[in-house]
Design a protein around this motif. Structure first.
Motif, mmCIF file in Angstrom:
data_model
loop_
_atom_site.group_PDB
_atom_site.id
_atom_site.type_symbol
_atom_site.label_atom_id
_atom_site.label_comp_id
_atom_site.label_asym_id
_atom_site.label_seq_id
_atom_site.Cartn_x
_atom_site.Cartn_y
_atom_site.Cartn_z
ATOM 1 N N GLY A 72 -7.934 -35.356 -48.890
ATOM 2 C CA GLY A 72 -8.284 -33.965 -48.573
ATOM 3 C C GLY A 72 -7.315 -33.341 -47.580
ATOM 4 N N ILE A 73 -6.950 -34.090 -46.551
ATOM 5 C CA ILE A 73 -6.010 -33.574 -45.551
ATOM 6 C C ILE A 73 -4.639 -33.345 -46.168
ATOM 7 C CG2 ILE A 73 -4.769 -34.177 -43.435
ATOM 8 C CD1 ILE A 73 -7.367 -35.501 -42.467
ATOM 9 N N VAL A 74 -4.198 -34.278 -47.017
ATOM 10 C CA VAL A 74 -2.915 -34.099 -47.703
ATOM 11 C C VAL A 74 -2.977 -32.868 -48.607
ATOM 12 C CG1 VAL A 74 -1.364 -35.104 -49.430
ATOM 13 C CG2 VAL A 74 -2.204 -36.507 -47.545
ATOM 14 N N GLY A 75 -4.104 -32.691 -49.310
ATOM 15 C CA GLY A 75 -4.277 -31.514 -50.165
ATOM 16 C C GLY A 75 -4.243 -30.217 -49.379
ATOM 17 N N ILE A 76 -4.875 -30.211 -48.224
ATOM 18 C CA ILE A 76 -4.851 -29.018 -47.366
ATOM 19 C C ILE A 76 -3.426 -28.729 -46.908
ATOM 20 C CG2 ILE A 76 -5.540 -28.135 -45.093
ATOM 21 C CD1 ILE A 76 -8.255 -29.580 -45.575
ATOM 22 N N ALA A 77 -2.712 -29.774 -46.498
ATOM 23 C CA ALA A 77 -1.333 -29.585 -46.038
ATOM 24 C C ALA A 77 -0.451 -29.051 -47.161
ATOM 25 C CB ALA A 77 -0.768 -30.907 -45.503
ATOM 26 N N VAL A 78 -0.555 -29.645 -48.337
ATOM 27 C CA VAL A 78 0.251 -29.182 -49.469
ATOM 28 C C VAL A 78 -0.107 -27.745 -49.829
ATOM 29 C CG1 VAL A 78 0.677 -29.529 -51.946
ATOM 30 C CG2 VAL A 78 0.696 -31.484 -50.395
ATOM 31 N N GLY A 79 -1.405 -27.444 -49.867
ATOM 32 C CA GLY A 79 -1.838 -26.080 -50.188
ATOM 33 C C GLY A 79 -1.364 -25.052 -49.176
ATOM 34 N N GLY A 86 0.064 -21.163 -49.176
ATOM 35 C CA GLY A 86 -0.091 -20.421 -47.924
ATOM 36 C C GLY A 86 1.207 -19.785 -47.461
ATOM 37 N N SER A 87 2.301 -20.520 -47.580
ATOM 38 C CA SER A 87 3.605 -19.970 -47.187
ATOM 39 C C SER A 87 3.996 -18.789 -48.059
ATOM 40 C CB SER A 87 4.692 -21.047 -47.281
ATOM 41 O OG SER A 87 4.498 -22.021 -46.296
ATOM 42 N N MET A 88 3.697 -18.886 -49.362
ATOM 43 C CA MET A 88 4.030 -17.777 -50.266
ATOM 44 C C MET A 88 3.171 -16.542 -49.981
ATOM 45 S SD MET A 88 4.789 -19.544 -53.945
ATOM 46 C CE MET A 88 3.325 -20.559 -54.023
ATOM 47 N N LEU A 89 1.890 -16.759 -49.652
ATOM 48 C CA LEU A 89 0.982 -15.626 -49.435
ATOM 49 C C LEU A 89 1.110 -15.008 -48.046
ATOM 50 C CD1 LEU A 89 -2.301 -16.947 -51.103
ATOM 51 C CD2 LEU A 89 -0.744 -15.210 -51.984
ATOM 52 N N PHE A 90 1.227 -15.859 -47.022
ATOM 53 C CA PHE A 90 1.148 -15.368 -45.647
ATOM 54 C C PHE A 90 2.422 -15.554 -44.835
ATOM 55 C CE2 PHE A 90 -3.189 -16.692 -46.831
ATOM 56 C CZ PHE A 90 -3.815 -15.471 -46.756
ATOM 57 N N GLY A 91 3.350 -16.362 -45.318
ATOM 58 C CA GLY A 91 4.549 -16.675 -44.544
ATOM 59 C C GLY A 91 4.423 -18.051 -43.921
ATOM 60 N N LEU A 98 1.650 -22.643 -41.274
ATOM 61 C CA LEU A 98 1.704 -23.785 -40.361
ATOM 62 C C LEU A 98 0.592 -23.738 -39.325
ATOM 63 C CD1 LEU A 98 5.559 -24.078 -39.745
ATOM 64 C CD2 LEU A 98 4.111 -25.665 -41.016
ATOM 65 N N ILE A 99 0.286 -22.543 -38.834
ATOM 66 C CA ILE A 99 -0.741 -22.439 -37.794
ATOM 67 C C ILE A 99 -2.150 -22.516 -38.380
ATOM 68 C CG2 ILE A 99 -1.057 -19.932 -37.656
ATOM 69 C CD1 ILE A 99 -0.389 -21.529 -34.468
ATOM 70 N N ALA A 100 -2.297 -22.246 -39.683
ATOM 71 C CA ALA A 100 -3.622 -22.292 -40.311
ATOM 72 C C ALA A 100 -4.024 -23.690 -40.744
ATOM 73 C CB ALA A 100 -3.649 -21.359 -41.520
ATOM 74 N N ALA A 101 -3.067 -24.555 -41.015
ATOM 75 C CA ALA A 101 -3.374 -25.893 -41.539
ATOM 76 C C ALA A 101 -4.258 -26.730 -40.598
ATOM 77 C CB ALA A 101 -2.092 -26.634 -41.878
ATOM 78 N N PRO A 102 -3.959 -26.843 -39.305
ATOM 79 C CA PRO A 102 -4.813 -27.676 -38.441
ATOM 80 C C PRO A 102 -6.272 -27.215 -38.358
ATOM 81 C CG PRO A 102 -2.705 -27.295 -37.386
ATOM 82 C CD PRO A 102 -2.749 -26.407 -38.593
ATOM 83 N N PRO A 103 -6.554 -25.910 -38.179
ATOM 84 C CA PRO A 103 -7.970 -25.548 -38.128
ATOM 85 C C PRO A 103 -8.690 -25.710 -39.464
ATOM 86 C CG PRO A 103 -6.597 -23.617 -37.706
ATOM 87 C CD PRO A 103 -5.700 -24.792 -37.806
#
Length: 171
Positions: free
Chosen positions: A99-106, A111-116, A121-126
């Protein structure tokens, strides 16, 4: 009314909101989480201007949690882990890691394509670690003088609480 909102009254109001939310959660027999009630009460308080926008910051709760509480939480969690039980629950560990790997990949791709890249990077930990991770990355973003990233983390956590808590309650 400006003199009313000193650190003591802010702290008292925050504690009362948490206590009332816990009471409401117990009345619903846990069908609705305490945190969801807290989020709703704070949201209504901010929207109606009953609560000042910095009530949690002025109360000192955030500073105490980021400076002292997180270390206690992590230490307590570490002492609760029994390695023998953890080995028996290996499937749970594997699912959590996947799950954590999936969140990181997503986050790092979609996330990078949609938000930059910075926002991803800042959204992944929370997303992966919830409130404690959110507090840590918010502190880092504020220390880097990036309040827009800190606000984005709060937005991610709020979205996670408002939609994730009801889903996990009934799942």
């Amino acid at each position: 009314m400006e003199n009313f909102w000193n650190p003591l009254t802010c702290f008292t109001v925050c504690v009362m909101i948490y206590a009332f939310s816990e009471f409401l959660s117990k009345k619903t027999k846990g069908a609705i989480s305490t945190l969801l009630f807290v989020c709703i009460i704070f949201l209504l308080g901010f929207w109606t201007n009953i609560l000042p926008k910095d009530v949690t910051g002025a109360s000192g709760i955030l500073a105490a949690m980021s400076n002292f509480g997180i270390a206690l939480l992590i230490t307590n969690l570490g002492t609760l882990i029994n390695l023998e039980d953890l080995c028996h629950e290996w499937k749970t560990v594997v699912i959590a890691l996947v799950g954590i790997v999936g969140i990181a990949v997503g986050c790092f791709t979609v996330g990078s394509m949609l938000f930059g890249r910075e926002y991803a990077l800042i959204a992944a930990p929370p997303i992966a670690g919830s409130t404690v991770a959110g507090i840590i990355v918010t502190t880092v973003a504020e220390a880097a003088n990036r309040p827009e990233l800190a606000a984005f983390v709060i937005l991610v956590l709020s979205f996670q609480k408002f939609f994730g808590i009801p889903i996990t309650t009934y799942a």
